[in-house]
Scaffold this motif. Structure first.
Motif, PDB file in Angstrom:
ATOM      1  N   ASN A   1       1.969  10.715  -5.826  1.00  0.00           N
ATOM      2  CA  ASN A   1       0.977  10.300  -4.952  1.00  0.00           C
ATOM      3  C   ASN A   1       1.651  10.037  -3.621  1.00  0.00           C
ATOM      4  O   ASN A   1       0.989   9.319  -2.733  1.00  0.00           O
ATOM      5  CB  ASN A   1       0.161   9.075  -5.395  1.00  0.00           C
ATOM      6  N   GLU A   8      -1.117   4.571   4.778  1.00  0.00           N
ATOM      7  CA  GLU A   8      -0.129   3.567   5.352  1.00  0.00           C
ATOM      8  C   GLU A   8      -0.155   3.826   6.988  1.00  0.00           C
ATOM      9  O   GLU A   8      -0.419   2.974   7.822  1.00  0.00           O
ATOM     10  CB  GLU A   8       0.944   3.546   4.813  1.00  0.00           C
ATOM     11  N   ASP A  54      -0.247   8.072  -0.519  1.00  0.00           N
ATOM     12  CA  ASP A  54       0.079   6.472  -0.108  1.00  0.00           C
ATOM     13  C   ASP A  54       0.623   6.640   1.301  1.00  0.00           C
ATOM     14  O   ASP A  54       0.192   5.618   1.869  1.00  0.00           O
ATOM     15  CB  ASP A  54       0.981   6.189  -1.154  1.00  0.00           C
TER      16      ASP A  54
END
Length: 399
Positions: free
Chosen positions: A286, A294, A290
């Motif tokens: 992932n 962010e 991720d």
């Protein structure tokens, strides 16, 4: 008398790094510097890479094949295939980051005095790479009022001469964060086919888009088989800037045959870098999702904060992790130096990349700066506070 080449005198300094001595001096005085000037993410490299380095399967760091290891090129081909782009390992030559890819490409397609058309502002080191190859940049200005979108295709057509060898774009854009739509790329496709020139795309930020529209690679146009050349890099994709791992990607096998001779001249890409990048691709999990989440959070924190500062013009970046903004100052480079030399807010300041270095047109971008939202959100919040306070105190503020 010892002399230096004309080329050495024309080689531009990096706007991203040229102010480092001022930052170092500020730090020596005890000032904390928030680095918004350089795209060095603070997001960790993939754990599989960091763990894999401890188990490197050899006691010798060796040469590899000049085109790169088969394992790395197959990993890249699989990555592209998973994005719907039909390529094989023979369509890649591994390079020392995207930088060497660009140096090779300019050296292969252009003779001294030939021209490459580039929408500006553009990645600052295009100025340096073309200088090293005695290639001339022909800029097509984009507009901050239009979020730095693709200029009218007619403006490209006006610039094409018998010395034009390619159109070069960065997509998603560095320094602007703009993402070209499929329709915009189709316009460029048509013009390069009409004039039988190359379309080169620097696609190193392709994983980091913040729109609902899918990313369109120039490799997705089969009619560009012999015209499309992509610059790839692991630096920002996997937060592996220091690994210096990248690639040239094209289906044009005549081009690749010549590129192979360039690759042989520098012997080989780095074995450890390719090993690291292969591990990253084969254990991606992932990671992209991720990181994308962010960066999106960081973009919104920075952009929304900047929009609250009077006189600052802030486009909304659609990709990568940069924004090019206009400041209410007399000269952005003078302001950036003043921030490091003469200003601090409770012992802290920010470092910016002056915008003029992202242009080749003289006196363009003098009020602009590039900011990289690669710091954690609390540092970005603080950076905006510092910038707001600095603009209130700077003698050359124009609002």
């Amino acid at each position: 008398m010892l002399v230096l080449s004309n080329k050495s005198q024309n080689m531009p300094a990096s706007p991203i790094r040229k102010l480092v001595p001022y930052a170092d001096a500020a730090k020596q005085r005890g000032t904390k510097v928030y680095h918004l000037n350089i795209g060095q993410p603070d997001i960790e490299s993939p754990k599989a890479v960091l763990e894999g380095l401890k188990n490197f399967p050899s006691n010798i760091i060796s040469y590899t094949h000049s085109e790169g290891t088969l394992e790395y090129r197959e990993a890249l081909a699989s990555y592209y295939n998973n994005r719907g782009i039909d390529v094989t390992s023979s369509d890649f030559i591994a390079t020392l980051g995207g930088s060497e890819a660009l140096l090779f490409i300019f050296g292969i397609i252009a003779n001294p005095g030939d021209e490459v058309i580039i929408p500006e502002p553009f990645y600052a080191n295009y100025n340096g790479f073309t200088c090293e190859n005695d290639v001339n940049i022909v800029p097509v200005p984009s507009s901050i009022e239009n979020n730095f979108g693709l200029p009218p295709v007619e403006e490209f057509a006006k610039k094409i001469t018998d010395k034009t060898r390619a159109i070069l774009i960065c997509n998603p854009g560095n320094p602007t964060g703009y993402v070209y739509s499929k329709e915009e790329l189709e316009q460029l496709r048509d013009i390069v086919l009409e004039h039988d020139i190359y379309l080169i795309a620097d696609e190193v930020y392709a994983e980091y888009l913040y729109t609902e529209e899918p990313f369109t690679s120039i490799l997705s146009f089969p009619e560009l088989k012999n015209h499309a050349i992509v610059i790839d890099s692991e630096s920002k994709r996997f937060s592996l800037c220091g690994a210096r791992s990248g690639a040239i990607v094209t289906r044009n096998q005549d081009f690749m045959g010549v590129a192979m001779r360039f690759a042989q001249a520098r012997l080989s890409p780095v074995e450890l870098s390719q090993y690291m990048a292969t591990l990253a691709h084969n254990n991606v999990g992932n990671y992209f999702e991720d990181c994308r989440a962010e960066y999106l959070k960081r973009r919104d924190v920075l952009v929304n904060g900047l929009k609250e500062i009077p006189g600052v013009i802030v486009p909304n970046p659609k990709g990568a992790f940069y924004c090019m903004i206009q400041l209410p100052v007399d000269n952005a480079e003078k302001f950036a130096i003043w921030l490091l030399e003469s200003f601090n807010s409770n012992g802290e300041t920010v470092m910016l990349a002056p915008g003029a270095g992202f242009y080749s047109t003289p006196n363009a971008g003098v009020q602009e700066v590039r900011l990289a939202y690669v710091l954690k959100t609390e540092d970005l919040v603080r950076s905006v506070e510092i910038l707001k306070e600095a603009l209130e105190q700077y003698p050359g503020t124009t609002r």
